[in-house]
Scaffold this motif. Sequence first.
Motif, PDB file in Angstrom:
ATOM      1  N   GLU A   1     103.286   1.419  89.474  1.00 21.28           N
ATOM      2  CA  GLU A   1     103.646   1.633  90.875  1.00 21.28           C
ATOM      3  C   GLU A   1     103.520   0.357  91.724  1.00 21.28           C
ATOM      4  O   GLU A   1     104.400   0.030  92.512  1.00 21.28           O
ATOM      5  CB  GLU A   1     102.699   2.704  91.439  1.00 21.28           C
TER       6      GLU A   1
ATOM      7  N   ILE B   1      94.726  16.414 102.325  1.00 21.99           N
ATOM      8  CA  ILE B   1      95.781  15.691 101.612  1.00 21.99           C
ATOM      9  C   ILE B   1      95.396  15.581 100.137  1.00 21.99           C
ATOM     10  O   ILE B   1      96.219  15.701  99.247  1.00 21.99           O
ATOM     11  CB  ILE B   1      95.952  14.279 102.219  1.00 21.99           C
ATOM     12  N   THR B   2      94.091  15.364  99.933  1.00 21.42           N
ATOM     13  CA  THR B   2      93.593  15.199  98.563  1.00 21.42           C
ATOM     14  C   THR B   2      93.648  16.499  97.759  1.00 21.42           C
ATOM     15  O   THR B   2      93.359  16.510  96.573  1.00 21.42           O
ATOM     16  CB  THR B   2      92.149  14.679  98.582  1.00 21.42           C
TER      17      THR B   2
ATOM     18  N   TYR C   1     100.703  16.653  94.737  1.00 21.51           N
ATOM     19  CA  TYR C   1     101.277  15.308  94.659  1.00 21.51           C
ATOM     20  C   TYR C   1     100.188  14.247  94.698  1.00 21.51           C
ATOM     21  O   TYR C   1     100.184  13.323  93.893  1.00 21.51           O
ATOM     22  CB  TYR C   1     102.287  15.070  95.797  1.00 21.51           C
TER      23      TYR C   1
ATOM     24  N   ILE D   1      99.424  11.646  91.561  1.00 21.00           N
ATOM     25  CA  ILE D   1      99.601  10.191  91.678  1.00 21.00           C
ATOM     26  C   ILE D   1      98.287   9.433  91.485  1.00 21.00           C
ATOM     27  O   ILE D   1      98.279   8.272  91.106  1.00 21.00           O
ATOM     28  CB  ILE D   1     100.288   9.833  93.022  1.00 21.00           C
ATOM     29  N   HIS D   2      97.158  10.125  91.706  1.00 15.15           N
ATOM     30  CA  HIS D   2      95.866   9.448  91.569  1.00 15.15           C
ATOM     31  C   HIS D   2      95.109   9.854  90.306  1.00 15.15           C
ATOM     32  O   HIS D   2      93.924   9.554  90.173  1.00 15.15           O
ATOM     33  CB  HIS D   2      94.998   9.714  92.799  1.00 15.15           C
TER      34      HIS D   2
ATOM     35  N   ILE E   1      92.929   7.416  88.217  1.00 12.08           N
ATOM     36  CA  ILE E   1      91.759   6.739  88.793  1.00 12.08           C
ATOM     37  C   ILE E   1      90.496   7.446  88.305  1.00 12.08           C
ATOM     38  O   ILE E   1      90.336   8.649  88.516  1.00 12.08           O
ATOM     39  CB  ILE E   1      91.830   6.753  90.336  1.00 12.08           C
TER      40      ILE E   1
ATOM     41  N   ASP F   1      84.570   7.760  98.638  1.00  8.23           N
ATOM     42  CA  ASP F   1      85.176   9.083  98.545  1.00  8.23           C
ATOM     43  C   ASP F   1      86.681   8.970  98.369  1.00  8.23           C
ATOM     44  O   ASP F   1      87.291   8.002  98.829  1.00  8.23           O
ATOM     45  CB  ASP F   1      84.887   9.863  99.828  1.00  8.23           C
TER      46      ASP F   1
ATOM     47  N   PHE G   1      96.380   1.377 105.810  1.00  9.25           N
ATOM     48  CA  PHE G   1      96.541   2.829 105.820  1.00  9.25           C
ATOM     49  C   PHE G   1      96.457   3.389 107.235  1.00  9.25           C
ATOM     50  O   PHE G   1      97.180   4.317 107.601  1.00  9.25           O
ATOM     51  CB  PHE G   1      95.475   3.496 104.945  1.00  9.25           C
TER      52      PHE G   1
ATOM     53  N   LEU H   1     101.897   3.169 103.545  1.00  8.43           N
ATOM     54  CA  LEU H   1     101.515   3.527 102.174  1.00  8.43           C
ATOM     55  C   LEU H   1     102.401   2.800 101.168  1.00  8.43           C
ATOM     56  O   LEU H   1     102.648   3.270 100.062  1.00  8.43           O
ATOM     57  CB  LEU H   1     101.597   5.038 101.987  1.00  8.43           C
TER      58      LEU H   1
HETATM   59  C1  HEC Z   1      90.356   4.622  94.623  1.00  6.89           C
HETATM   60  C2  HEC Z   1      91.492   4.088  95.286  1.00  6.89           C
HETATM   61  C3  HEC Z   1      92.426   5.013  96.045  1.00  6.89           C
HETATM   62  C4  HEC Z   1      92.114   5.907  97.038  1.00  6.89           C
HETATM   63  C5  HEC Z   1      90.747   6.221  97.626  1.00  6.89           C
HETATM   64  C6  HEC Z   1      93.374   6.461  97.479  1.00  6.89           C
HETATM   65  N1  HEC Z   1      94.406   5.940  96.749  1.00  6.89           N
HETATM   66 FE1  HEC Z   1      96.358   6.360  96.952  1.00  6.89          FE
HETATM   67  N2  HEC Z   1      96.807   5.219  95.338  1.00  6.89           N
HETATM   68  C7  HEC Z   1      95.895   4.460  94.656  1.00  6.89           C
HETATM   69  C8  HEC Z   1      96.565   3.827  93.527  1.00  6.89           C
HETATM   70  C9  HEC Z   1      95.921   2.912  92.501  1.00  6.89           C
HETATM   71  C10 HEC Z   1      97.911   4.257  93.581  1.00  6.89           C
HETATM   72  C11 HEC Z   1      99.021   3.916  92.597  1.00  6.89           C
HETATM   73  C12 HEC Z   1      98.957   4.950  91.530  1.00  6.89           C
HETATM   74  C13 HEC Z   1      99.869   4.680  90.353  1.00  6.89           C
HETATM   75  O1  HEC Z   1     100.790   3.917  90.477  1.00  6.89           O
HETATM   76  O2  HEC Z   1      99.649   5.251  89.293  1.00  6.89           O
HETATM   77  C14 HEC Z   1      98.023   5.123  94.745  1.00  6.89           C
HETATM   78  C15 HEC Z   1      99.206   5.713  95.139  1.00  6.89           C
HETATM   79  C16 HEC Z   1      99.337   6.439  96.301  1.00  6.89           C
HETATM   80  C17 HEC Z   1     100.589   6.935  96.823  1.00  6.89           C
HETATM   81  C18 HEC Z   1     101.935   6.738  96.205  1.00  6.89           C
HETATM   82  C19 HEC Z   1     102.530   5.467  96.725  1.00  6.89           C
HETATM   83  C20 HEC Z   1     103.996   5.369  96.367  1.00  6.89           C
HETATM   84  O3  HEC Z   1     104.752   4.870  97.180  1.00  6.89           O
HETATM   85  O4  HEC Z   1     104.383   5.758  95.272  1.00  6.89           O
HETATM   86  C21 HEC Z   1     100.310   7.588  97.966  1.00  6.89           C
HETATM   87  C22 HEC Z   1     101.300   8.267  98.874  1.00  6.89           C
HETATM   88  C23 HEC Z   1      98.888   7.521  98.175  1.00  6.89           C
HETATM   89  N3  HEC Z   1      98.337   6.810  97.147  1.00  6.89           N
HETATM   90  C24 HEC Z   1      98.232   8.112  99.243  1.00  6.89           C
HETATM   91  C25 HEC Z   1      96.842   8.124  99.368  1.00  6.89           C
HETATM   92  C26 HEC Z   1      96.149   8.843 100.429  1.00  6.89           C
HETATM   93  C27 HEC Z   1      96.826   9.634 101.527  1.00  6.89           C
HETATM   94  C28 HEC Z   1      94.814   8.656 100.200  1.00  6.89           C
HETATM   95  C29 HEC Z   1      93.658   9.240 100.981  1.00  6.89           C
HETATM   96  C30 HEC Z   1      93.652  10.674 101.159  1.00  6.89           C
HETATM   97  C31 HEC Z   1      94.690   7.820  99.023  1.00  6.89           C
HETATM   98  N4  HEC Z   1      95.930   7.524  98.551  1.00  6.89           N
HETATM   99  C32 HEC Z   1      93.490   7.395  98.489  1.00  6.89           C
HETATM  100  C33 HEC Z   1      94.571   4.305  94.938  1.00  6.89           C
HETATM  101  C34 HEC Z   1      93.857   5.052  95.858  1.00  6.89           C
END
Ligand code: HEC
Length: 377
Positions: A36, A326-327, A331, A335-336, A339, A351, A362, A367
């Motif tokens: 990504e 959201i968590t 979706y 996507i997460h 992790i 968290d 953010f 995003l």
């Molecule tokens: C521990 C780190 C971490 C946290 C905390 C986190 N993210 Fe992410 N997020 C990522 C990573 C790394 C990716 C890419 C994942 C992949 O490509 O597999 C991602 C991908 C995304 C994407 C997709 C982006 C795209 O354009 O494809 C969205 C939307 C997103 N996160 C929203 C959020 C939101 C909203 C929160 C809080 C509620 C959040 N994330 C918390 C690490 C995090």
Amino acid sequence: MNKKSGYVFVWPIGTRIIHWMMALSFTTAFITSFYEDLLHDHVALGFIFLIIIIYRIIWGFVGPRYATFNTFKLSLPELKLYFSEKIQNRWRQIPAGHNPASSWFTIWALGVGTIIVTSGLLLYGIQEAKGFFRFLNSDFSQYMGILDSIHKYAAYLFAFWVFLHITGVMIEQFWHKTGMVLSMINGYKKTQGEDTQVKPYLSFFAYTTIVIAIVTYFFIISSNYNFLTMQKYTNVYYKEVHPVFDKECGDCHSAYPPFLLPKKSWERVLGKLDNHFGEEITEANISRSEQASIKEFLLANSAESSTREVSVKIMESLGDRRPKAITKTPYWREIHKDIPKSAYKDKDIKDKSNCKACHKDFEYGNLDDMNIIYKNK
Ligand code: HEC
Ligand code: HEC
């Protein structure tokens, strides 16, 4: 004028360079597509591929001997004969230009390649709201899914095709011993026929294409946002857009942008502020009129009303569900999922709802893939 006796000069240097650029740009674009946060590099590589595809199609009409489509061997009986001879390993002299299999391969590759680059550009515009077609994001967001599938499966098809092509070449090389691998390196094939000659203006065209492709690649890589990769959505300064929301809902955590949850979810969050994820938020903290104003703002800008990728995908993943977080959306989870739990033990992350720890900007509703600052350690 054969320089090497028994050999024909088939592939001029420009053609060979372009062949390898196509192979390399496809392979690297294919690999980066699985990450990504490498989307920007993927797009830069995709542009090399795009330029080469366009070039090769034009070359097929105006190019030198052996390169033009009208010299291709496209009759089916010929193709069948070619394979039956190959399977029986019966020696036949190889044609100087494209053999029936590579003729079909080239046509097919250019067709699928065109689908890949077109769907890629459209996907970049409609899903990521970036590039030439970013203006299409608002009206065609419902096609993200289908475009993504077209782009992906066309690329798989291309990869499979490349695999067949390489297998064919290896068979030629090691079983039939026609020295095919070398021909794309030094330009000569062991056969009979006339050497190819490239008119100066065609050489110029080939070299210009090579330069344009390389320059475009570095142009994209060296600047995050330029006219080829510009994003429709820029940072939103909630502090200015809705100061009350920014202040009150950004007090304990950074304010979650409204487009991350549907209306019903926001209603649920605001309807239960007295027990807000274990916190008690009273009217002394956020007055009744402030709450009403925040609610109005959240509902007016909810996920339903946004064509951002994240909004569309959250809505698609939810179905009838309307979670408060959201968590909790499928979706977000999907996507997460890679992790590790241990990541949240990190003192800077703490968290999963601390989006800001991993997504730069953010708090401005940004995003963008390029702003992911979390790297699997
Ligand atoms: C521990 C780190 C971490 C946290 C905390 C986190 N993210 Fe992410 N997020 C990522 C990573 C790394 C990716 C890419 C994942 C992949 O490509 O597999 C991602 C991908 C995304 C994407 C997709 C982006 C795209 O354009 O494809 C969205 C939307 C997103 N996160 C929203 C959020 C939101 C909203 C929160 C809080 C509620 C959040 N994330 C918390 C690490 C995090
Ligand atoms: C008194 C502190 C506080 C205030 C003020 C506050 N929140 Fe929260 N909020 C929390 C806590 C604690 C959580 C649980 C997640 C965490 O630990 O960050 C949370 C979680 C959330 C989540 C879920 C995040 C997820 O995991 O996807 C949303 C949505 C949310 N808050 C919205 C709001 C809104 C809207 C406002 C303004 C009306 C607001 N919050 C004000 C403390 C607060």
